[in-house]
Design an enzyme around this catalytic site. Structure first.
Site, short mmCIF file in Angstrom:
data_model
loop_
_atom_site.label_atom_id
_atom_site.label_comp_id
_atom_site.label_asym_id
_atom_site.label_seq_id
_atom_site.Cartn_x
_atom_site.Cartn_y
_atom_site.Cartn_z
CB SER A 57 -1.02 -0.06 1.51
OG SER A 57 -0.13 0.09 2.32
CG HIS A 96 -0.90 2.92 5.43
ND1 HIS A 96 -2.07 2.83 5.90
CD2 HIS A 96 -0.29 2.74 4.61
CE1 HIS A 96 -2.59 1.93 4.11
NE2 HIS A 96 -1.32 1.52 4.44
CG ASP A 123 -4.89 4.16 6.21
OD1 ASP A 123 -3.70 4.54 6.80
OD2 ASP A 123 -4.92 4.05 5.00
#
Lengths: 196, 167
Positions: A57, A96, A123
């Site tokens: 990701s 992230h 998210d």
């Protein structure tokens, strides 16, 4: 066949004191690795100073199998930082980037929204039900450095545990037999030496 | 002491140590690069500016972003992650940072760009404080290396202001 024969012989000729010495040596190696790990935890301020990237990701920046070095300070969390966080109830940490920050006056509490670089959506779908912000206590560290490919070792060992057992078995065998071969060579040398 | 196992072990340890050393030096060399990035952002249009049903303000803007980030690339750079964030304060929050747009720049050639877009991510406040709000637009960049330490910095551009009334 010669190697196997030698290995079997050396295992048969093991003596108790030798076994103990080897166990202690092995224990020392394991404990010093543990000491280094705990020291790293102290220095970087996070519970896991190194994490392996498990998903794609954050591509193309971080690919699966890369490792990230983490650091955690008391400094406030700002947009753009790459953070590692745990969602309540899930045990896999997620790496992230922070895209929104709302920091309260006075208390310093902060609401944070994250998103993977490669993902199209933020998210919120990954957080717990009903949760729309991350807070400071969810965040375990900031990524400050990176190393490619090295994490594949951990990924392979986690996903195919048989490899882990084979590796540990082989290492154990190596430790037991190699010390012995030195010992047998020394003994053999004494025999030949005294014979001349 | 001269068996295949010992030799392979010594060779492997040496190779890994050298590799780690080279990567550390590569990362260290990034400290010496001379970085002179520049950027300009214009707000071309406020597309709409409303209060959501939950009570939070939301605004949609069209931005014109011009930037030259070529000097950030070194031989150890894999990509540069650039994003534009609106930064402002309110009575409840000491700092709000809302990312409006981001892009991944994989090569030096793509680092000098001009782009006109509306905000990629929604600009939503926690509350309804945005009317007449002064805010900064900051271009952040995050240099992600091929190996080693990551660098981040930003250019702050101030003087932007939202309209006094919803539209």
């Amino acid at each position: 066949m010669g190697f196997i024969g030698e290995t079997v012989d050396s295992i048969k000729s093991i003596k108790i004191r030798q076994v103990l010495t080897q166990t202690v040596t092995l224990g020392m190696i394991v404990t010093s690795a543990l000491i280094i790990w705990k020291a790293l935890m102290c220095v970087t301020g996070t519970e896991s100073p190194v994490v392996v990237v498990l998903s794609g990701s954050m591509e193309p920046g971080f690919k699966r199998g890369d490792i990230l070095f983490l650091h955690m300070t008391q400094e406030p969390i700002r947009a753009g930082e790459i953070v590692v966080y745990n969602v309540d109830g899930r045990d896999i940490p997620i790496v992230h980037r922070v895209i929104k920050v709302h920091e309260r006056r006075n208390t310093g509490d902060v609401d944070v929204l994250t998103k993977g670089d490669y993902n199209k959506d933020d998210d919120i779908g990954l957080y717990a039900d009903g949760q729309i912000w991350l807070n400071r206590h969810h965040i375990m560290g900031r990524a400050v450095g990176f190393f490619p490919y090295v994490g594949w070792v951990t990924i392979t060992m986690t996903e195919k545990p048989i490899i882990k057992y084979i590796l540990i078995g082989a290492l154990g065998l190596l430790v037991i037999t190699s010390k012995d071969r030195q010992h047998t060579e020394k003994k053999a040398g004494r025999w030949w030496g005294s014979g001349s | 002491m001269h068996s295949f196992g010992y030799r392979a072990n010594a060779l492997l340890t040496f190779a890994v140590t050298i590799l780690a050393f080279i990567c550390a030096i590569a990362s260290f060399s990034d400290n010496f690069s001379n970085q002179t990035p520049s950027a300009q952002i214009q707000i071309l249009n406020i597309n709409w500016f409303q209060k959501q049903p939950h009570g939070n303000d939301e605004v949609s803007l069209t931005l014109n972003i011009t930037a030259d980030l070529q000097s950030l690339f070194t031989w150890n750079t894999k990509q540069v992650f650039a994003f534009v964030a609106a930064e402002y304060e309110t009575s409840k929050n000491a700092l709000n940072q809302v990312s409006l747009w981001d892009a991944i720049i994989p090569e030096k050639e793509h680092a000098k760009f001009w782009i006109q877009i509306s905000n990629k991510y929604r600009f939503i406040d926690q509350g309804h404080n945005l009317r007449g709000k002064n805010f900064n637009l900051t271009l952040h960049w995050h240099v992600m290396p091929k190996t080693g330490k990551m660098f981040a910095d930003k250019i702050v551009m101030s003087g932007y202001r939202l309209p006094n009334a919803y539209r």
